[in-house]
Design an enzyme around this catalytic site. Structure first.
Site, PDB file in Angstrom:
ATOM      1  N   ASP A  63       0.875  -1.176   0.000  1.00 31.28           N
ATOM      2  CA  ASP A  63       0.000   0.000   0.000  1.00 31.28           C
ATOM      3  C   ASP A  63       0.911   1.224   0.000  1.00 31.28           C
ATOM      4  OD1 ASP A  63      -1.684   2.108   0.455  1.00 31.28           O
ATOM      5  OD2 ASP A  63      -2.681   1.218   2.198  1.00 31.28           O
ATOM      6  N   TYR A 155      -8.544  14.840  -7.054  1.00 31.53           N
ATOM      7  CA  TYR A 155      -7.653  14.263  -8.077  1.00 31.53           C
ATOM      8  C   TYR A 155      -6.740  15.344  -8.659  1.00 31.53           C
ATOM      9  CZ  TYR A 155      -6.172  11.232 -11.928  1.00 31.53           C
ATOM     10  OH  TYR A 155      -5.419  10.482 -12.806  1.00 31.53           O
TER      11      TYR A 155
HETATM   12  P1  NAP Z   1      -5.276   1.334 -13.044  1.00 29.81           P
HETATM   13  O1  NAP Z   1      -5.401   0.474 -14.241  1.00 29.81           O
HETATM   14  O2  NAP Z   1      -6.426   1.428 -12.097  1.00 29.81           O
HETATM   15  O3  NAP Z   1      -3.954   0.910 -12.253  1.00 29.81           O
HETATM   16  C1  NAP Z   1      -3.607   1.505 -11.033  1.00 29.81           C
HETATM   17  C2  NAP Z   1      -3.113   0.423 -10.103  1.00 29.81           C
HETATM   18  O4  NAP Z   1      -2.709   1.064  -8.858  1.00 29.81           O
HETATM   19  C3  NAP Z   1      -4.200  -0.596  -9.740  1.00 29.81           C
HETATM   20  O5  NAP Z   1      -3.706  -1.911  -9.829  1.00 29.81           O
HETATM   21  C4  NAP Z   1      -4.540  -0.214  -8.315  1.00 29.81           C
HETATM   22  O6  NAP Z   1      -5.045  -1.282  -7.555  1.00 29.81           O
HETATM   23  C5  NAP Z   1      -3.192   0.230  -7.803  1.00 29.81           C
HETATM   24  N1  NAP Z   1      -3.317   0.936  -6.531  1.00 29.81           N
HETATM   25  C6  NAP Z   1      -4.362   1.680  -6.097  1.00 29.81           C
HETATM   26  N2  NAP Z   1      -4.127   2.094  -4.850  1.00 29.81           N
HETATM   27  C7  NAP Z   1      -2.927   1.625  -4.488  1.00 29.81           C
HETATM   28  C8  NAP Z   1      -2.161   1.698  -3.300  1.00 29.81           C
HETATM   29  N3  NAP Z   1      -2.604   2.373  -2.220  1.00 29.81           N
HETATM   30  N4  NAP Z   1      -0.952   1.084  -3.255  1.00 29.81           N
HETATM   31  C9  NAP Z   1      -0.510   0.388  -4.338  1.00 29.81           C
HETATM   32  N5  NAP Z   1      -1.194   0.256  -5.476  1.00 29.81           N
HETATM   33  C10 NAP Z   1      -2.399   0.874  -5.550  1.00 29.81           C
HETATM   34  O7  NAP Z   1      -4.957   2.843 -13.470  1.00 29.81           O
HETATM   35  P2  NAP Z   1      -4.014   3.454 -14.629  1.00 29.81           P
HETATM   36  O8  NAP Z   1      -4.898   4.163 -15.561  1.00 29.81           O
HETATM   37  O9  NAP Z   1      -3.039   2.461 -15.105  1.00 29.81           O
HETATM   38  O10 NAP Z   1      -3.283   4.591 -13.770  1.00 29.81           O
HETATM   39  C11 NAP Z   1      -1.877   4.660 -13.639  1.00 29.81           C
HETATM   40  C12 NAP Z   1      -1.521   6.099 -13.332  1.00 29.81           C
HETATM   41  O11 NAP Z   1      -1.846   6.915 -14.466  1.00 29.81           O
HETATM   42  C13 NAP Z   1      -2.305   6.698 -12.154  1.00 29.81           C
HETATM   43  O12 NAP Z   1      -1.442   7.484 -11.381  1.00 29.81           O
HETATM   44  C14 NAP Z   1      -3.343   7.571 -12.832  1.00 29.81           C
HETATM   45  O13 NAP Z   1      -3.756   8.626 -12.011  1.00 29.81           O
HETATM   46  C15 NAP Z   1      -2.560   8.046 -14.030  1.00 29.81           C
HETATM   47  N6  NAP Z   1      -3.394   8.517 -15.137  1.00 29.81           N
HETATM   48  C16 NAP Z   1      -4.321   7.704 -15.701  1.00 29.81           C
HETATM   49  C17 NAP Z   1      -5.104   8.190 -16.752  1.00 29.81           C
HETATM   50  C18 NAP Z   1      -6.147   7.341 -17.420  1.00 29.81           C
HETATM   51  O14 NAP Z   1      -6.929   7.874 -18.230  1.00 29.81           O
HETATM   52  N7  NAP Z   1      -6.203   6.038 -17.159  1.00 29.81           N
HETATM   53  C19 NAP Z   1      -4.913   9.497 -17.206  1.00 29.81           C
HETATM   54  C20 NAP Z   1      -3.932  10.300 -16.623  1.00 29.81           C
HETATM   55  C21 NAP Z   1      -3.181   9.802 -15.568  1.00 29.81           C
HETATM   56  P3  NAP Z   1      -6.657  -1.409  -7.429  1.00 29.81           P
HETATM   57  O15 NAP Z   1      -7.124  -1.878  -8.767  1.00 29.81           O
HETATM   58  O16 NAP Z   1      -6.812  -2.393  -6.326  1.00 29.81           O
HETATM   59  O17 NAP Z   1      -7.173  -0.031  -7.091  1.00 29.81           O
END
Ligand code: NAP
Length: 250
Positions: A63, A155
């Site tokens: 975490d 956010y």
């Molecule tokens: P994702 O598919 O939801 O992957 C994020 C991962 O982080 C998930 O496996 C999640 O686990 C894990 N996580 C959540 N809380 C955590 C914690 N406390 N400790 C450790 N791991 C944790 O999201 P993603 O889109 O790949 O996002 C990756 C990054 O890109 C994030 O920082 C996001 O804000 C950023 N981002 C995403 C987008 C978009 O459109 N997708 C756009 C701009 C920026 P759970 O599934 O259990 O929550």
């Protein structure tokens, strides 16, 4: 390309989306990868997939918002794989809400993972990087850290915080051989997008400003940008915030 041969890379959020693609990208370029995520089965799957491809990877259930969990994991990864030289902070969460209705614990949860979690991971990794005299950190920010958008106070604040955390650390460690940069993606095709939800009564047309005419990026496209920023080709870059967002912050 084997730009990361002999590098030990820590990737948070490696159980899904961008983190999983990034872990795979670094492994494909020669790195040993410590895959961290809260989601135990998912992160094990990422490490197993990398291992099956012939690269070295280990999974850790962590975490990032918990200092003890972060400290124990980074120590374990260093003992298992070697001193970390690259850290990629991908773990992140988000949820849209009317700010005047948002419970404070929801605010704290988003700030806790996205901003405090990024800081805790940087802090733990930098201790190892200082010992080795070099290191690279890439934090994942967002377009939401650069422009406002509705129903996203926590956010946007967390990602704006990541932007300034990145610049502050880049300045602090510029003479210690540690580069700190951020990649600020726009929309990425990952499970996170489905988790944001839409608050009751919200006119989703107001989110058109964060929609690129090119659609979403794939996690692999963004991982390619992250790998460039972490690579020796970007050796003169520190404190940079690299937008990778299909033009939405033009
Ligand atoms: P994702 O598919 O939801 O992957 C994020 C991962 O982080 C998930 O496996 C999640 O686990 C894990 N996580 C959540 N809380 C955590 C914690 N406390 N400790 C450790 N791991 C944790 O999201 P993603 O889109 O790949 O996002 C990756 C990054 O890109 C994030 O920082 C996001 O804000 C950023 N981002 C995403 C987008 C978009 O459109 N997708 C756009 C701009 C920026 P759970 O599934 O259990 O929550």
């Amino acid at each position: 390309m084997q730009r990361f041969k002999d590098e030990i890379v820590i990737v948070t959020g490696a159980g899904s989306g961008l983190g999983r693609a990034t872990a795979g990208r670094f492994a494909s370029e020669g790195a040993a990868v410590a895959c961290l995520d809260l989601a135990e089965d998912a992160v094990r799957e990422t490490a197993e997939k990398i291992g099956a491809g012939g690269a070295k990877a280990a999974a850790y259930t962590t975490d990032v918002s918990d200092a003890d969990s972060v400290g124990a994991t980074v120590s374990a990864a260093a003992a298992d794989l070697g001193r970390p030289t690259i850290l990629i902070n991908c773990a992140g969460i988000g949820k849209l809400a009317h700010s005047h209705e948002m419970p404070v614990d929801e605010w704290q949860r988003i700030i806790g993972v996205n901003l405090t979690g990024t800081f805790l991971m940087c802090q733990a990794a930098i201790r190892h990087m200082l010992d080795g005299g070099r290191g690279v950190i890439v934090n994942i920010a967002s377009n939401a850290g650069l422009i406002g958008q509705p129903w996203s106070a926590a956010y946007c604040a967390s990602k704006g915080g990541v932007v300034m955390l990145t610049k502050a650390l880049a300045d602090e460690y510029i003479k210690s051989g540690i580069r700190v940069n951020a990649v600020a993606p726009g929309g990425i095709e990952t499970p996170l997008q489905g988790k944001f939800g839409v608050p009751e009564g919200a006119n989703i047309k107001r989110l058109l400003k964060i929609t690129s005419p090119w659609g979403n990026a794939t996690p692999e496209q963004v991982a390619g940008c992250v790998a460039f920023v972490a690579s020796p080709e970007a050796s003169y870059m520190t404190g940079s915030i690299v937008s990778y967002d299909g033009g939405i912050t033009l």
